[in-house]
Design a protein around this motif. Sequence first.
Motif, PDB file in Angstrom:
ATOM      1  N   TYR A 136      16.714   2.700  -3.561  1.00 33.34           N
ATOM      2  CA  TYR A 136      16.509   4.143  -3.405  1.00 33.34           C
ATOM      3  C   TYR A 136      17.839   4.888  -3.477  1.00 33.34           C
ATOM      4  CZ  TYR A 136      15.465   8.668  -1.328  1.00 33.34           C
ATOM      5  OH  TYR A 136      15.376  10.024  -1.104  1.00 33.34           O
ATOM      6  N   PHE A 173      14.635  -2.266  -0.783  1.00 32.00           N
ATOM      7  CA  PHE A 173      14.037  -0.976  -1.115  1.00 32.00           C
ATOM      8  C   PHE A 173      15.044   0.150  -0.864  1.00 32.00           C
ATOM      9  CE2 PHE A 173      10.471   2.186   0.195  1.00 32.00           C
ATOM     10  CZ  PHE A 173      10.651   2.882  -0.992  1.00 32.00           C
ATOM     11  N   THR A 194       2.614   2.709  -3.990  1.00 32.99           N
ATOM     12  CA  THR A 194       2.262   4.021  -3.421  1.00 32.99           C
ATOM     13  C   THR A 194       0.915   4.523  -3.941  1.00 32.99           C
ATOM     14  OG1 THR A 194       3.328   5.325  -5.178  1.00 32.99           O
ATOM     15  CG2 THR A 194       4.716   4.605  -3.344  1.00 32.99           C
ATOM     16  N   LEU A 241      12.623  -4.952  -2.220  1.00 38.17           N
ATOM     17  CA  LEU A 241      11.755  -4.003  -2.901  1.00 38.17           C
ATOM     18  C   LEU A 241      10.469  -4.656  -3.400  1.00 38.17           C
ATOM     19  CD1 LEU A 241      11.284  -1.192  -4.221  1.00 38.17           C
ATOM     20  CD2 LEU A 241      12.630  -1.994  -6.165  1.00 38.17           C
ATOM     21  N   ASP A 242      10.605  -5.843  -3.980  1.00 38.65           N
ATOM     22  CA  ASP A 242       9.423  -6.492  -4.564  1.00 38.65           C
ATOM     23  C   ASP A 242       8.531  -7.163  -3.516  1.00 38.65           C
ATOM     24  OD1 ASP A 242      11.102  -8.566  -3.928  1.00 38.65           O
ATOM     25  OD2 ASP A 242      10.748  -9.696  -5.769  1.00 38.65           O
ATOM     26  N   CYS A 286      10.560   7.379  -7.148  1.00 35.52           N
ATOM     27  CA  CYS A 286      11.499   6.256  -7.052  1.00 35.52           C
ATOM     28  C   CYS A 286      10.826   4.948  -7.444  1.00 35.52           C
ATOM     29  CB  CYS A 286      12.040   6.175  -5.630  1.00 35.52           C
ATOM     30  SG  CYS A 286      13.106   4.758  -5.306  1.00 35.52           S
ATOM     31  N   VAL A 287       9.618   4.726  -6.969  1.00 35.75           N
ATOM     32  CA  VAL A 287       8.891   3.490  -7.254  1.00 35.75           C
ATOM     33  C   VAL A 287       8.557   3.376  -8.745  1.00 35.75           C
ATOM     34  CG1 VAL A 287       6.728   2.247  -6.833  1.00 35.75           C
ATOM     35  CG2 VAL A 287       7.974   3.267  -4.921  1.00 35.75           C
ATOM     36  N   LYS A 288       8.176   4.467  -9.348  1.00 36.46           N
ATOM     37  CA  LYS A 288       7.881   4.459 -10.787  1.00 36.46           C
ATOM     38  C   LYS A 288       9.136   4.081 -11.577  1.00 36.46           C
ATOM     39  CE  LYS A 288       4.102   7.829 -10.628  1.00 36.46           C
ATOM     40  NZ  LYS A 288       3.048   6.853 -10.986  1.00 36.46           N
ATOM     41  N   ALA A 313      11.502   2.146 -10.442  1.00 34.38           N
ATOM     42  CA  ALA A 313      11.711   0.709 -10.213  1.00 34.38           C
ATOM     43  C   ALA A 313      10.828  -0.123 -11.140  1.00 34.38           C
ATOM     44  CB  ALA A 313      11.415   0.367  -8.753  1.00 34.38           C
ATOM     45  N   ASP A 356       2.742  -0.395  -8.488  1.00 38.27           N
ATOM     46  CA  ASP A 356       3.085   0.819  -7.746  1.00 38.27           C
ATOM     47  C   ASP A 356       2.419   0.764  -6.371  1.00 38.27           C
ATOM     48  OD1 ASP A 356       3.524   3.305  -6.716  1.00 38.27           O
ATOM     49  OD2 ASP A 356       2.702   4.426  -8.404  1.00 38.27           O
ATOM     50  N   TYR A 361       3.341   0.154   2.851  1.00 33.80           N
ATOM     51  CA  TYR A 361       3.647   1.564   2.636  1.00 33.80           C
ATOM     52  C   TYR A 361       2.666   2.462   3.398  1.00 33.80           C
ATOM     53  CZ  TYR A 361       4.833   5.939   0.308  1.00 33.80           C
ATOM     54  OH  TYR A 361       5.220   7.229   0.062  1.00 33.80           O
ATOM     55  N   ARG A 393       7.296   8.103  -4.552  1.00 29.78           N
ATOM     56  CA  ARG A 393       6.499   7.726  -5.728  1.00 29.78           C
ATOM     57  C   ARG A 393       7.344   7.770  -6.996  1.00 29.78           C
ATOM     58  NH1 ARG A 393       0.463   9.386  -6.670  1.00 29.78           N
ATOM     59  NH2 ARG A 393       0.837   7.619  -8.039  1.00 29.78           N
TER      60      ARG A 393
END
Length: 371
Positions: free
Chosen positions: A65, A61, A150, A101-102, A135-137, A139, A148, A109, A133
């Motif tokens: 980032y 993660f 978050t 990350l996955d 950043c996650v979108k 990814a 997602d 979170y 959020r």
Amino acid sequence: MATFRKHGQGWQVRVSWYDDNNKRHYTSKAGFKTKTDAKAYALELEQKKLDNSISNKKISFVAYYKDWFNTYKANKIADTTANRYKILINVLDKHFGNKALDKITRYDYQIFINEYGKTHAPDSVKKLNAIIRSCVKSAILDDLITKDFTQRVELIWNEERILRVEYLNVQEIGLLITELKKELHPNYPSRYMILTAIFTGMRIGEIAALTWDDINFHWKTININKSWNFNNKRFKKAKTESSNRIIRVNDDLLNVLSDLKQNNTKQVFDSVFGTVPGSGAVNKVLRKVLKQAGISKKNYHFHSLRHSHVALLLYYGVDVYAISKRLGHADLTTTTRKYSYLIDEFKAKSDDHIEDLLNNFSTKKESKKIL
């Protein structure tokens, strides 16, 4: 992740992936007659990735980032905002370490938000969550994760960490203005910058960037169309598109600013020493003048002058919509959110005014005919 675009008479595809060191790589190929052909090529590379011909190592993660920040944000945001993104790297590293990350879940979170929120104010938590959020979108778009994590997380914060922005009342503003004018000297622009903030509500970067052609002494306006980067001493774009605006100003401010013309500089607040005072220098002068004026405000700083300007306008009954436009906000929601505490405090005054208006109306003969 694959992206496609028209290239000449055909199509080009660009594919990205991460190697064993979590470093992102790109490859592209053009010359496809149709987008379908380009997609087929991208799928072939994706299959190679699954077969480990291209590294299928699970990126952490924190690593993603960092890469996301450097790729999409670093060159597009202000230095102060960039510092917030950089600080977050250490925050994420401390909590998540090398966790893939996955492998991060919504529960993971939420635990992170709970811990961070214990020692941070609402504004800090909301900004952190907004950055993550985004950043996650990204990814998800990069096909690194499918969900997602978050989404629908409850934001937790420490109410005791809320720092109430202090502002000056009308009487205190008058005292500050009087004290500032006592020692005005063109060689030292800080006092002039403080007066400008009081009368306009402009941000320090906007004030520092003012040039003489931005001020129309005939029409009594200031054209705010840029900001100042104190780090590289260069002009930069205004904070947002709505920050570009033209505001009306009063004669008193214009008369004060005209004193600075004798410095023969392009920028209004550029001193004879060739520099525009920065935040530290201006705040030092502000604290000194506040003390001389007998005003004690522990958390008062230059940006607080913007809040004081809003308080002044509200006191004299200026419509919130007009205030919003003057401040350069994109919409009224931004103004009401940032200055809700001021609006609430002046609501009682407005309610009394409304009651007086209705009482005066109901006592008139014309109103009695209608009623």
